[in-house]
Scaffold this motif. Structure first.
Motif, PDB file in Angstrom:
ATOM      1  N   GLU A   1      -5.668  -3.199   4.657  1.00 16.95           N
ATOM      2  CA  GLU A   1      -6.630  -3.371   3.848  1.00 16.95           C
ATOM      3  C   GLU A   1      -6.598  -2.479   2.827  1.00 16.95           C
ATOM      4  O   GLU A   1      -6.365  -2.694   1.320  1.00 16.95           O
ATOM      5  N   ALA A   2      -6.043  -0.991   3.068  1.00 13.42           N
ATOM      6  CA  ALA A   2      -5.516  -0.067   1.751  1.00 13.42           C
ATOM      7  C   ALA A   2      -4.943  -0.547   0.983  1.00 13.42           C
ATOM      8  O   ALA A   2      -4.479   0.045   0.183  1.00 13.42           O
TER       9      ALA A   2
ATOM     10  N   ARG B   1      -3.287  -3.519   0.080  1.00 11.43           N
ATOM     11  CA  ARG B   1      -3.724  -4.998  -0.629  1.00 11.43           C
ATOM     12  C   ARG B   1      -4.850  -3.902  -1.879  1.00 11.43           C
ATOM     13  O   ARG B   1      -4.375  -4.760  -3.308  1.00 11.43           O
ATOM     14  N   ALA B   2      -5.585  -3.037  -0.970  1.00 11.64           N
ATOM     15  CA  ALA B   2      -6.432  -2.576  -2.627  1.00 11.64           C
ATOM     16  C   ALA B   2      -5.126  -2.354  -3.555  1.00 11.64           C
ATOM     17  O   ALA B   2      -5.748  -1.230  -4.873  1.00 11.64           O
ATOM     18  N   TYR B   3      -4.472  -1.158  -3.193  1.00 12.29           N
ATOM     19  CA  TYR B   3      -3.610  -0.729  -3.754  1.00 12.29           C
ATOM     20  C   TYR B   3      -2.551  -1.312  -4.412  1.00 12.29           C
ATOM     21  O   TYR B   3      -2.540  -1.283  -6.143  1.00 12.29           O
TER      22      TYR B   3
ATOM     23  N   ALA C   1      -3.543  -4.469  -5.705  1.00 16.74           N
ATOM     24  CA  ALA C   1      -4.363  -4.752  -6.493  1.00 16.74           C
ATOM     25  C   ALA C   1      -5.196  -4.169  -7.381  1.00 16.74           C
ATOM     26  O   ALA C   1      -4.748  -4.692  -8.708  1.00 16.74           O
ATOM     27  N   GLU C   2      -4.660  -2.824  -7.585  1.00 16.72           N
ATOM     28  CA  GLU C   2      -5.082  -1.675  -8.569  1.00 16.72           C
ATOM     29  C   GLU C   2      -4.271  -1.333  -9.553  1.00 16.72           C
ATOM     30  O   GLU C   2      -3.783  -1.104 -11.045  1.00 16.72           O
TER      31      GLU C   2
END
Ligand code: NAD
Length: 287
Positions: free
Chosen positions: A48-49, A51-53, A55-56
């Motif tokens: 999840e981290a 995926r967020a990285y 996206a950011e």
């Protein structure tokens, strides 16, 4: 089924196995051409981290790549689902030989017959973990440094790698903003890591012999090389325990290497001063 290189790379995803420090950065680079990157990590949080990285950061990184456009990362806890249809798998699980061996057996069993299997391992040639692999001609080392900032990568055959894979990667990878250089024979540390190891080693020797200090070496390096940090500051960032492990690994293969650099590192490690992660290393301004 016999291996043939994937022909329709443009329309197929890349899968990243293990999404810690390096895996998420690798996923980011493969998300820069509008397509999907699949992430598989045994830790849900790490997936999840990552995926967020992605996206950011993907819009900014893709904008710096010719023809780039932001894609997306999808996380799954099912390895087969991550691999389905992928033209390339990049493995970035922890640096343990037993783990790498079993993962490669699994990847070889589950991936499509034309999927390329690449390892981000820093210190093991892939020739050492293909015991359970039926198609070693599709396996190779593909070693990243610190994307999206340091984007040269080493690639190296496992001794059986199909030449067409290396040619394909040399053509395709620059489209994702990463630049492969082939180690033309098996080499622990590949190309750039070996050169960087020599710089670290001699910097440490100069200090271990009392010739200079970490701060003076770094200042000289910065003035003469025009870079923002010198070797000691950079070692503090990597972690002095990790730097010592790497140097020990080289020393096993090359017993002629001087012991002074390792002894100096060991003093810091034994005192618990590992660099940025403990707040103190060669420098003490990380609090
Ligand atoms: P890390 O510990 O940050 O990440 C490893 C990830 O793999 C974790 O998220 C962990 O949950 C996951 N994982 C563990 N077992 C797994 C399994 N069986 N299946 C799926 N996921 C699993 O490690 P890292 O620093 O990213 O290093 C990974 C690889 O990259 C190593 O081979 C290392 O040598 C190499 N590498 C690291 C660096 C670096 O600077 N950290 C640089 C170049 C290459």
């Amino acid at each position: 089924m016999a291996f043939t290189v994937p022909a329709d790379v443009e329309n197929r995803p890349v899968a990243v196995i293990g999404s810690g420090t390096l895996g998420r950065r690798i996923a980011l680079m493969f998300a820069t051409r509008g397509g999907e990157v699949r992430i598989y990590d045994k830790s849900k949080e790490a997936g999840e981290a990552a995926r967020a990285y992605v996206a950011e950061n993907v819009a900014e990184v893709a904008s710096g790549i010719e023809g780039g456009s932001p894609g997306r990362a999808r996380v799954t806890d099912d390895m087969a689902e991550a691999l389905a249809g992928a033209w390339l798998v990049v493995e970035a699980v922890p640096e343990r030989l037993d783990l790498k061996k079993s993962i490669y057996g699994e990847l070889d069993r589950l991936a499509d017959p034309d999927t390329i299997l690449a390892s981000n391992s820093s210190s093991y040639p892939t020739s050492q973990f293909i015991d359970e692999v039926k198609h070693p001609e599709r396996v190779l080392n593909m070693h990243f440094y610190m994307p999206p900032k340091q984007n040269a990568i080493d690639i190296m055959s496992d001794g059986h790698t199909d030449r067409a894979i290396i040619d394909l990667l040399e053509r395709e990878l620059p489209r994702y903003g990463v630049y492969p250089f082939e180690a033309r024979k098996e080499s622990t540390g590949f190309i750039f890591n070996r050169i960087w190891a020599a710089i670290k080693r001699e910097s440490l020797a100069v200090v271990a012999e009392g010739v200079s200090t970490p701060q003076d070496v770094d200042r000289m390096w910065q003035i003469n090389m025009g870079t923002p940090a010198g070797p000691f500051r950079m070692m503090d960032h990597v972690g002095l325990d990790v730097v010592l492990d790497i140097e020990n690994h080289y020393a096993v293969e090359r017993p002629d290497l001087p012991a002074g650099p390792r002894e100096l590192l060991k003093k810091y490690v034994d005192a618990g001063n590992l660099g940025v992660k403990t707040g103190q290393g060669f420098y003490d301004d990380y609090a």
